[in-house]
Scaffold this motif. Sequence first.
Motif, PDB file in Angstrom:
ATOM      1  N   SER A  55     -15.752   9.913 -15.634  1.00 33.10           N
ATOM      2  CA  SER A  55     -14.619  11.163 -15.911  1.00 33.10           C
ATOM      3  C   SER A  55     -15.045  12.801 -15.021  1.00 33.10           C
ATOM      4  O   SER A  55     -14.356  12.956 -14.682  1.00 33.10           O
ATOM      5  N   ARG A  59     -12.468  14.221 -12.828  1.00 33.48           N
ATOM      6  CA  ARG A  59     -12.620  16.293 -13.136  1.00 33.48           C
ATOM      7  C   ARG A  59     -12.322  16.890 -11.662  1.00 33.48           C
ATOM      8  O   ARG A  59     -11.417  17.625 -12.458  1.00 33.48           O
ATOM      9  N   ILE A  90      -5.925   3.999 -15.216  1.00 32.41           N
ATOM     10  CA  ILE A  90      -6.174   4.230 -16.591  1.00 32.41           C
ATOM     11  C   ILE A  90      -6.079   6.049 -17.319  1.00 32.41           C
ATOM     12  O   ILE A  90      -5.589   5.935 -18.205  1.00 32.41           O
ATOM     13  N   SER A  91      -6.538   6.536 -16.428  1.00 29.82           N
ATOM     14  CA  SER A  91      -6.724   7.701 -16.922  1.00 29.82           C
ATOM     15  C   SER A  91      -4.764   8.154 -15.942  1.00 29.82           C
ATOM     16  O   SER A  91      -5.100   9.878 -16.560  1.00 29.82           O
TER      17      SER A  91
ATOM     18  N   GLU B  47     -20.727   8.028 -20.377  1.00 32.50           N
ATOM     19  CA  GLU B  47     -19.556   8.952 -20.691  1.00 32.50           C
ATOM     20  C   GLU B  47     -20.113   9.490 -21.879  1.00 32.50           C
ATOM     21  O   GLU B  47     -20.224  10.657 -22.448  1.00 32.50           O
ATOM     22  N   LEU B 109     -10.631  13.359 -21.011  1.00 33.05           N
ATOM     23  CA  LEU B 109     -10.943  12.433 -20.323  1.00 33.05           C
ATOM     24  C   LEU B 109     -11.399  10.881 -20.323  1.00 33.05           C
ATOM     25  O   LEU B 109     -11.328   9.627 -20.419  1.00 33.05           O
ATOM     26  N   GLY B 110     -12.909  11.197 -20.973  1.00 36.05           N
ATOM     27  CA  GLY B 110     -14.237  10.106 -21.026  1.00 36.05           C
ATOM     28  C   GLY B 110     -14.100   8.957 -22.296  1.00 36.05           C
ATOM     29  O   GLY B 110     -14.359   8.725 -21.955  1.00 36.05           O
ATOM     30  N   HIS B 112     -10.562   8.872 -23.689  1.00 38.35           N
ATOM     31  CA  HIS B 112     -10.124   8.103 -23.102  1.00 38.35           C
ATOM     32  C   HIS B 112      -9.976   6.536 -22.878  1.00 38.35           C
ATOM     33  O   HIS B 112      -9.557   6.247 -23.281  1.00 38.35           O
ATOM     34  N   LEU B 113     -11.365   7.027 -21.449  1.00 40.09           N
ATOM     35  CA  LEU B 113     -11.286   6.256 -20.617  1.00 40.09           C
ATOM     36  C   LEU B 113     -12.291   4.756 -21.703  1.00 40.09           C
ATOM     37  O   LEU B 113     -12.234   3.574 -21.913  1.00 40.09           O
TER      38      LEU B 113
END
Lengths: 110, 141
Positions: A55, A59, A90-91, B47, B109-110, B112-113
């Motif tokens: 992530s 970002r 997925i993001s 993450e 986001l982390g 979520h993943l």
Amino acid sequence: MEIIETKQDEILIFKLKGRLDSKTSPDFEKKIFDAIEDGATSMIVNFEELDYISSAGLRVILKATKNLKRSDGRFVLCSMKDYVKEVFEISGFDTFLPIVSTMDEALIQS
Amino acid sequence: MAENRLSFELKNRLSELDTLEKKVHGFAGQLGLAEKSNCKINLVLEELFTNIVSYGYSDDSEHQIQFTITHENGSLTIRIEDDGIPFNPADASCPDLECTLEERKIGGLGIHLIKKLMDDVLYQRCGEKNVLILKKDISDL
């Protein structure tokens, strides 16, 4: 991670090699934002030799996309391996970013 | 099928990501997992690890974060223990994926993943420790 920066017809191309994670993303962020500061508005990121992204890498891509959009710029991503592509999907990044299969397509879209 | 287990500890320093990568790569190889599965396990662990390192501690002292990965009967179980401030990733809010680029938030986001890639995310606060247990059916990793 290795970042190779080239230019073709006013389009800035970043080729990433290795891993774009929490440790390496700050380098990539600096390179992209230095380029934006220097006036670059059209960019391609070639993921052909990128094995891994987390992530932290996403970002940087999101920040750069927002920034380029404000200056009416163009940002295209290409040649992702399966794992990297799946992480983008997925993001939900594939809904607002052009992701194409080859460098040739990326050049056409830029 | 015999149980395979990997246990290791990392300090709360980002430089430990190299060790994390090597440990996961070795274990994935031992299990005969594809490169893509190796990357996904690595992603989930990175993450969680970076969250703990970045937000888990209010002091500058060195802390140990414990990892145990178990593979049994086609199922992968990841257990992470840290002595940071209480934090339950399962409760954390996830980004809105349907919104426009302008509205899209940079954070979240982390987590979520992790939720998307794992089948179960279970959290417990045990005394002074956060204990997180993640499960995944390996056949669809």
